[in-house]
Design a protein around this motif. Structure first.
Motif, PDB file in Angstrom:
ATOM      1  N   GLU A  68      67.250 -64.551  54.184  1.00 32.03           N
ATOM      2  CA  GLU A  68      65.863 -64.086  54.078  1.00 32.03           C
ATOM      3  C   GLU A  68      65.431 -63.927  52.621  1.00 32.03           C
ATOM      4  O   GLU A  68      64.243 -64.052  52.299  1.00 32.03           O
ATOM      5  N   LEU A  69      66.410 -63.654  51.756  1.00 34.88           N
ATOM      6  CA  LEU A  69      66.125 -63.529  50.331  1.00 34.88           C
ATOM      7  C   LEU A  69      66.017 -64.896  49.647  1.00 34.88           C
ATOM      8  O   LEU A  69      65.771 -64.978  48.443  1.00 34.88           O
ATOM      9  N   GLY A  70      66.235 -65.945  50.416  1.00 33.44           N
ATOM     10  CA  GLY A  70      66.144 -67.290  49.864  1.00 33.44           C
ATOM     11  C   GLY A  70      67.427 -67.798  49.252  1.00 33.44           C
ATOM     12  O   GLY A  70      67.423 -68.822  48.557  1.00 33.44           O
ATOM     13  N   LYS A  71      68.549 -67.119  49.505  1.00 32.52           N
ATOM     14  CA  LYS A  71      69.830 -67.560  48.966  1.00 32.52           C
ATOM     15  C   LYS A  71      70.342 -68.728  49.798  1.00 32.52           C
ATOM     16  O   LYS A  71      70.548 -68.611  51.001  1.00 32.52           O
ATOM     17  N   SER A  72      70.534 -69.862  49.149  1.00 30.24           N
ATOM     18  CA  SER A  72      70.847 -71.092  49.882  1.00 30.24           C
ATOM     19  C   SER A  72      72.270 -71.589  49.679  1.00 30.24           C
ATOM     20  O   SER A  72      72.627 -72.664  50.169  1.00 30.24           O
ATOM     21  N   GLN A  73      73.100 -70.836  48.947  1.00 32.70           N
ATOM     22  CA  GLN A  73      74.460 -71.291  48.723  1.00 32.70           C
ATOM     23  C   GLN A  73      75.229 -71.376  50.047  1.00 32.70           C
ATOM     24  O   GLN A  73      74.928 -70.656  50.990  1.00 32.70           O
ATOM     25  N   PRO A  74      76.221 -72.288  50.146  1.00 29.95           N
ATOM     26  CA  PRO A  74      77.028 -72.365  51.362  1.00 29.95           C
ATOM     27  C   PRO A  74      77.719 -71.033  51.654  1.00 29.95           C
ATOM     28  O   PRO A  74      78.139 -70.324  50.734  1.00 29.95           O
ATOM     29  N   ILE A  75      77.844 -70.709  52.952  1.00 29.06           N
ATOM     30  CA  ILE A  75      78.518 -69.491  53.372  1.00 29.06           C
ATOM     31  C   ILE A  75      79.611 -69.844  54.374  1.00 29.06           C
ATOM     32  O   ILE A  75      79.348 -70.523  55.372  1.00 29.06           O
ATOM     33  N   LEU A  76      80.818 -69.405  54.084  1.00 20.83           N
ATOM     34  CA  LEU A  76      81.961 -69.570  54.977  1.00 20.83           C
ATOM     35  C   LEU A  76      82.275 -68.217  55.586  1.00 20.83           C
ATOM     36  O   LEU A  76      82.520 -67.255  54.860  1.00 20.83           O
ATOM     37  N   ILE A  77      82.252 -68.118  56.919  1.00 23.64           N
ATOM     38  CA  ILE A  77      82.537 -66.835  57.566  1.00 23.64           C
ATOM     39  C   ILE A  77      83.995 -66.772  58.010  1.00 23.64           C
ATOM     40  O   ILE A  77      84.591 -67.787  58.374  1.00 23.64           O
ATOM     41  N   LEU A  78      84.556 -65.568  57.969  1.00 22.13           N
ATOM     42  CA  LEU A  78      85.901 -65.302  58.470  1.00 22.13           C
ATOM     43  C   LEU A  78      85.768 -64.578  59.802  1.00 22.13           C
ATOM     44  O   LEU A  78      85.059 -63.569  59.894  1.00 22.13           O
ATOM     45  N   ASN A  83      87.407 -65.366  69.092  1.00 25.10           N
ATOM     46  CA  ASN A  83      86.102 -64.742  69.307  1.00 25.10           C
ATOM     47  C   ASN A  83      85.003 -65.767  69.010  1.00 25.10           C
ATOM     48  O   ASN A  83      84.396 -65.776  67.949  1.00 25.10           O
ATOM     49  N   TRP A  84      84.742 -66.635  69.985  1.00 24.69           N
ATOM     50  CA  TRP A  84      83.793 -67.716  69.763  1.00 24.69           C
ATOM     51  C   TRP A  84      82.366 -67.204  69.594  1.00 24.69           C
ATOM     52  O   TRP A  84      81.547 -67.841  68.928  1.00 24.69           O
ATOM     53  N   GLN A  85      82.084 -66.012  70.184  1.00 22.47           N
ATOM     54  CA  GLN A  85      80.728 -65.469  70.039  1.00 22.47           C
ATOM     55  C   GLN A  85      80.394 -65.206  68.581  1.00 22.47           C
ATOM     56  O   GLN A  85      79.267 -65.456  68.130  1.00 22.47           O
ATOM     57  N   ASP A  86      81.375 -64.670  67.820  1.00 24.05           N
ATOM     58  CA  ASP A  86      81.165 -64.409  66.396  1.00 24.05           C
ATOM     59  C   ASP A  86      80.879 -65.704  65.637  1.00 24.05           C
ATOM     60  O   ASP A  86      80.029 -65.748  64.739  1.00 24.05           O
ATOM     61  N   LYS A  87      81.607 -66.760  65.996  1.00 21.44           N
ATOM     62  CA  LYS A  87      81.413 -68.047  65.318  1.00 21.44           C
ATOM     63  C   LYS A  87      79.988 -68.549  65.541  1.00 21.44           C
ATOM     64  O   LYS A  87      79.295 -68.950  64.594  1.00 21.44           O
ATOM     65  N   ASP A  97      80.019 -72.749  57.846  1.00 23.17           N
ATOM     66  CA  ASP A  97      81.320 -73.084  58.417  1.00 23.17           C
ATOM     67  C   ASP A  97      82.049 -71.774  58.699  1.00 23.17           C
ATOM     68  O   ASP A  97      81.601 -70.693  58.283  1.00 23.17           O
ATOM     69  N   TYR A  98      83.173 -71.862  59.412  1.00 24.03           N
ATOM     70  CA  TYR A  98      83.937 -70.657  59.714  1.00 24.03           C
ATOM     71  C   TYR A  98      85.432 -70.933  59.580  1.00 24.03           C
ATOM     72  O   TYR A  98      85.879 -72.083  59.659  1.00 24.03           O
ATOM     73  N   LEU A  99      86.175 -69.878  59.356  1.00 17.92           N
ATOM     74  CA  LEU A  99      87.630 -69.946  59.263  1.00 17.92           C
ATOM     75  C   LEU A  99      88.196 -68.785  60.071  1.00 17.92           C
ATOM     76  O   LEU A  99      87.734 -67.654  59.956  1.00 17.92           O
ATOM     77  N   VAL A 100      89.183 -69.093  60.929  1.00 16.69           N
ATOM     78  CA  VAL A 100      89.739 -68.096  61.836  1.00 16.69           C
ATOM     79  C   VAL A 100      90.939 -67.402  61.193  1.00 16.69           C
ATOM     80  O   VAL A 100      91.815 -68.044  60.616  1.00 16.69           O
ATOM     81  N   LYS A 101      90.959 -66.069  61.266  1.00 21.40           N
ATOM     82  CA  LYS A 101      92.108 -65.301  60.790  1.00 21.40           C
ATOM     83  C   LYS A 101      93.214 -65.320  61.839  1.00 21.40           C
ATOM     84  O   LYS A 101      92.916 -65.229  63.038  1.00 21.40           O
ATOM     85  N   PRO A 102      94.489 -65.351  61.422  1.00 23.68           N
ATOM     86  CA  PRO A 102      94.971 -65.583  60.058  1.00 23.68           C
ATOM     87  C   PRO A 102      94.822 -67.060  59.688  1.00 23.68           C
ATOM     88  O   PRO A 102      94.852 -67.923  60.546  1.00 23.68           O
ATOM     89  N   PHE A 103      94.663 -67.313  58.413  1.00 22.23           N
ATOM     90  CA  PHE A 103      94.427 -68.681  57.968  1.00 22.23           C
ATOM     91  C   PHE A 103      95.414 -69.043  56.862  1.00 22.23           C
ATOM     92  O   PHE A 103      96.024 -68.174  56.228  1.00 22.23           O
ATOM     93  N   HIS A 104      95.571 -70.339  56.651  1.00 18.59           N
ATOM     94  CA  HIS A 104      96.410 -70.834  55.560  1.00 18.59           C
ATOM     95  C   HIS A 104      95.532 -71.060  54.330  1.00 18.59           C
ATOM     96  O   HIS A 104      94.402 -71.542  54.440  1.00 18.59           O
ATOM     97  N   ASN A 105      96.073 -70.731  53.175  1.00 20.34           N
ATOM     98  CA  ASN A 105      95.299 -70.878  51.940  1.00 20.34           C
ATOM     99  C   ASN A 105      94.809 -72.308  51.722  1.00 20.34           C
ATOM    100  O   ASN A 105      93.701 -72.526  51.214  1.00 20.34           O
TER     101      ASN A 105
END
Length: 233
Positions: A68-78, A83-87, A97-105
């Protein structure tokens, strides 16, 4: 590149900050959604990594408010495993995009690289401009297939300029996106890096890949060999 990490679990936050810093990113970390929103409002970021289950302001609301603030940088959610609803909710709020915990570096690294190159309009890890090929995955630079030896600062500067090819990038923008808060912003260090890059990229002075725009900053000028043609203004 400057990254924002918003994660309330201290050991994960510290792990993310350490790993991403080792990869050469400048990383700011926030422990809750309110602090993350403040950072997102105040500082320019090339990408944000945001946990869904945050205190103060949850991750979904944080993403919505940043968009809403106009920030357009990519966002990766953890997100939590399964929990597919969160994704779905995170993606619909504006995450990329999303990454599921636990994840590999290494998966984290690959997803961040992919998001950054896509945001710059590139389909592959290789950025090719004239005889110069920069590989964002391997963190290498070649000229006519000859490997170039660059310091970490030199590589970071070149990568940012090539991602923004054709645009005028000020010294202030370079320091904000590439270097931490302890960087000497009043020095001529950026000029030194640019000068060294020019000598290494173009020892004969024929290519002239980095132009100085007097009073404004620098511009990477070579035409793209693949992926896209930079808009030169």
């Amino acid at each position: 590149m400057r990254l924002l990490v918003v994660e309330d679990e201290s050991h994960i936050r510290e792990q993310l900050q350490s790993f991403l810093s080792e990869l050469g990113y400048v990383v700011d970390a926030a422990a809750d959604g309110r602090e993350g929103l403040y950072c997102g409002e105040e500082y320019p970021y090339d990408l944000a990594v945001i946990d869904i289950g945050l205190p103060e302001i949850n991750g979904i609301d944080l993403i919505r408010r940043l968009r809403e603030l106009g920030k357009s940088q990519p966002i990766l959610i953890l997100t939590a495993r399964g929990n597919w609803q969160d994704k779905v909710e995170g993606l619909e709020a504006g995450a990329d995009d999303y990454l599921v915990k636990p994840f590999h570096n290494e998966e984290l690294r690959a997803r961040i690289n992919a998001l950054l190159r896509r945001s710059a309009g590139h389909a592959t890890p290789q950025l090719r401009f004239g005889p110069i090929c920069l590989d964002t995955a391997a963190k290498t630079v070649q000229i006519n297939d000859d490997l170039l030896e660059l310091t970490g600062f030199e590589y970071n500067t070149l990568e940012y300029l090539m991602h923004r090819a054709g645009e005028v990038i000020s010294k202030t923008e370079l320091t904000e996106h590439l270097y931490d808060q302890d960087f000497d912003r009043d020095s001529n260090v950026i000029e030194v890096f640019i000068g060294r890059l020019r000598k290494k990229l173009d020892p004969g002075g024929d290519l002239k890949p980095i132009a100085t725009v007097r009073g404004q900053g620098y511009r990477f000028t070579l035409p793209a060999s693949t992926d896209r043609t930079p808009e030169v203004t």
